[in-house]
Scaffold this motif. Structure first.
Motif, PDB file in Angstrom:
ATOM      1  N   ILE A 160       0.805  -1.214  -0.020  1.00 35.77           N
ATOM      2  CA  ILE A 160      -0.029   0.011   0.034  1.00 35.77           C
ATOM      3  C   ILE A 160       0.875   1.203  -0.058  1.00 35.77           C
ATOM      4  CG2 ILE A 160      -1.809   1.418   1.264  1.00 35.77           C
ATOM      5  CD1 ILE A 160      -2.471  -1.355   2.453  1.00 35.77           C
ATOM      6  N   ALA A 161       0.865   2.012  -1.010  1.00 32.55           N
ATOM      7  CA  ALA A 161       1.753   3.208  -1.167  1.00 32.55           C
ATOM      8  C   ALA A 161       1.503   4.398  -0.219  1.00 32.55           C
ATOM      9  CB  ALA A 161       1.787   3.497  -2.475  1.00 32.55           C
ATOM     10  N   ASP A 162       2.163   5.191  -0.084  1.00 36.35           N
ATOM     11  CA  ASP A 162       2.013   6.240   0.693  1.00 36.35           C
ATOM     12  C   ASP A 162       1.062   7.090  -0.034  1.00 36.35           C
ATOM     13  OD1 ASP A 162       2.271   8.544   2.683  1.00 36.35           O
ATOM     14  OD2 ASP A 162       3.771   9.526   1.526  1.00 36.35           O
ATOM     15  N   GLY A 163       0.057   7.648   0.597  1.00 38.21           N
ATOM     16  CA  GLY A 163      -1.000   8.546   0.160  1.00 38.21           C
ATOM     17  C   GLY A 163      -2.347   7.792  -0.440  1.00 38.21           C
ATOM     18  N   SER A 164      -2.118   6.541  -0.541  1.00 42.76           N
ATOM     19  CA  SER A 164      -3.264   5.539  -1.074  1.00 42.76           C
ATOM     20  C   SER A 164      -4.541   5.800  -0.037  1.00 42.76           C
ATOM     21  CB  SER A 164      -2.987   4.354  -1.025  1.00 42.76           C
ATOM     22  OG  SER A 164      -1.675   3.871  -1.778  1.00 42.76           O
ATOM     23  N   THR A 165      -5.883   5.486  -0.607  1.00 42.87           N
ATOM     24  CA  THR A 165      -6.905   5.542   0.362  1.00 42.87           C
ATOM     25  C   THR A 165      -7.283   4.123   0.451  1.00 42.87           C
ATOM     26  OG1 THR A 165      -7.918   7.399  -0.828  1.00 42.87           O
ATOM     27  CG2 THR A 165      -9.395   6.061   0.275  1.00 42.87           C
ATOM     28  N   VAL A 166      -7.502   3.774   1.682  1.00 39.94           N
ATOM     29  CA  VAL A 166      -7.977   2.500   2.091  1.00 39.94           C
ATOM     30  C   VAL A 166      -9.295   2.424   2.600  1.00 39.94           C
ATOM     31  CG1 VAL A 166      -5.538   1.846   2.668  1.00 39.94           C
ATOM     32  CG2 VAL A 166      -7.201   2.723   4.376  1.00 39.94           C
ATOM     33  N   ALA A 167      -9.935   1.218   2.452  1.00 43.74           N
ATOM     34  CA  ALA A 167     -11.256   1.112   2.822  1.00 43.74           C
ATOM     35  C   ALA A 167     -11.434   0.040   4.000  1.00 43.74           C
ATOM     36  CB  ALA A 167     -12.319   0.731   2.093  1.00 43.74           C
ATOM     37  N   ILE A 168     -12.013   0.414   5.015  1.00 45.14           N
ATOM     38  CA  ILE A 168     -12.124  -0.445   6.355  1.00 45.14           C
ATOM     39  C   ILE A 168     -13.271  -0.678   6.777  1.00 45.14           C
ATOM     40  CG2 ILE A 168     -11.335  -0.134   8.916  1.00 45.14           C
ATOM     41  CD1 ILE A 168      -9.509   2.553   7.587  1.00 45.14           C
ATOM     42  N   ASP A 169     -13.426  -2.359   7.311  1.00 45.95           N
ATOM     43  CA  ASP A 169     -14.655  -2.751   7.701  1.00 45.95           C
ATOM     44  C   ASP A 169     -14.577  -2.670   9.239  1.00 45.95           C
ATOM     45  OD1 ASP A 169     -16.903  -3.919   8.598  1.00 45.95           O
ATOM     46  OD2 ASP A 169     -16.153  -5.991   7.746  1.00 45.95           O
ATOM     47  N   ARG A 170     -15.283  -1.760   9.864  1.00 41.51           N
ATOM     48  CA  ARG A 170     -15.342  -1.602  11.367  1.00 41.51           C
ATOM     49  C   ARG A 170     -16.230  -2.784  12.115  1.00 41.51           C
ATOM     50  NH1 ARG A 170     -17.504   4.330  12.498  1.00 41.51           N
ATOM     51  NH2 ARG A 170     -19.112   3.676  10.724  1.00 41.51           N
ATOM     52  N   GLY A 171     -16.791  -3.545  11.339  1.00 45.69           N
ATOM     53  CA  GLY A 171     -17.454  -4.738  11.825  1.00 45.69           C
ATOM     54  C   GLY A 171     -16.599  -5.850  11.768  1.00 45.69           C
ATOM     55  N   LEU A 172     -15.396  -5.866  11.373  1.00 48.79           N
ATOM     56  CA  LEU A 172     -14.379  -7.045  11.771  1.00 48.79           C
ATOM     57  C   LEU A 172     -13.195  -6.523  12.383  1.00 48.79           C
ATOM     58  CD1 LEU A 172     -13.500  -9.862  11.568  1.00 48.79           C
ATOM     59  CD2 LEU A 172     -12.835  -9.190   9.088  1.00 48.79           C
ATOM     60  N   THR A 173     -13.174  -6.342  13.649  1.00 49.30           N
ATOM     61  CA  THR A 173     -12.186  -5.980  14.561  1.00 49.30           C
ATOM     62  C   THR A 173     -11.428  -7.232  15.294  1.00 49.30           C
ATOM     63  OG1 THR A 173     -13.600  -5.590  16.471  1.00 49.30           O
ATOM     64  CG2 THR A 173     -13.270  -3.795  15.175  1.00 49.30           C
TER      65      THR A 173
END
Length: 249
Positions: A160-173
């Motif tokens: 994952i390069a610097d400045g990339s946008t990531v999507a996160i699932d808060r339902g899986l912690t």
């Protein structure tokens, strides 16, 4: 005394019940998503009130002032030409088409106050990300649990390069060893591979392991350093920072 427009919370609740995103409704209404977002707190402006009420099939007086019946079927509406229509007769014409995209709120790390070196992670409503609904559905992600953030630094390069946008699932912690997660570490937003260790400990691993060594934390340290898992990273995008020159021109 002029009555106060209190439509914001009711407007927001109507969209939530109908599972309509801010961007989806903005497109249907022909306005900017930021305008619709502002209405959640400022209220629907007077010049848009009738149009919004019709599209949501509610009484504009109820929407604006919380007065009168909620349902528009008791009203008689006047169009631009002055013609009068029974509201019930036109119900169903103004149907909001379910958007094919899901709008993810953007989270970022910011100072807790002016001049402070201490940071925390907050939502930034000015720059949401849209992803295809089908992406989230295929991974069984609750749309309300999906958020996005930026990758800061090169600790996860080349993954994952610097400045990339990531999507996160808060339902899986819950930690699945070797998966990538977003964590908040004493106010810092970090993206790492996570591994469980004995005694409820935690190990953070970077993809760029040549420059970033593993970090291990005991259970007591996790609590002391305010480490919490925000969620599982299920998507990332990378924008090439350099456009290649075309030879022989």
């Amino acid at each position: 005394m002029k009555k106060k427009n209190t439509s914001g919370p009711r407007f927001k609740a109507l969209l939530k019940v109908a599972n309509i995103t801010t961007t989806g409704f903005a497109e249907f209404l022909g306005t900017a998503p930021q305008n619709v977002h502002n209405w959640y707190t400022r209220g629907v402006p007077d010049h848009c009130m009738e149009a919004v009420a019709r599209k949501l099939s509610v009484n504009s007086e109820w929407l604006k002032y919380f007065e009168g019946p909620k349902d528009a079927r008791h009203l008689r509406l006047v169009d631009e030409t002055g013609s009068t229509f029974d509201a019930q007769a036109i119900r169903g014409v103004y149907t909001v088409i379910e958007p094919t995209d899901v709008e993810l709120p953007f989270y970022k790390e910011v100072p807790v106050g002016p001049g402070s070196n201490k940071t925390h992670v907050i939502v930034d409503p000015s720059q949401p990300l849209r992803l295809p609904r089908s992406h989230l559905d295929s991974l069984e992600i609750n749309h309300a649990d999906a958020i996005c953030a930026h990758m800061i630094g090169n600790s996860m390069a080349e993954k994952i390069a610097d400045g990339s946008t990531v999507a996160i699932d808060r339902g899986l912690t819950q930690i699945v060893d070797g998966e990538i997660y977003a964590i908040e570490h004493d106010g810092m937003l970090r993206i790492k591979y996570l591994h469980r260790t004995p005694g409820n400990g935690l190990r953070l691993r970077s993809h760029n392991s040549a420059e970033y060594l593993d970090e291990s934390f005991r259970a007591a340290q996790i609590e002391e350093q305010n480490i919490r898992v925000l969620g599982w990273v299920f998507w990332c995008s990378t924008l090439n920072k350099r456009r290649p020159p075309v030879p022989f021109l």
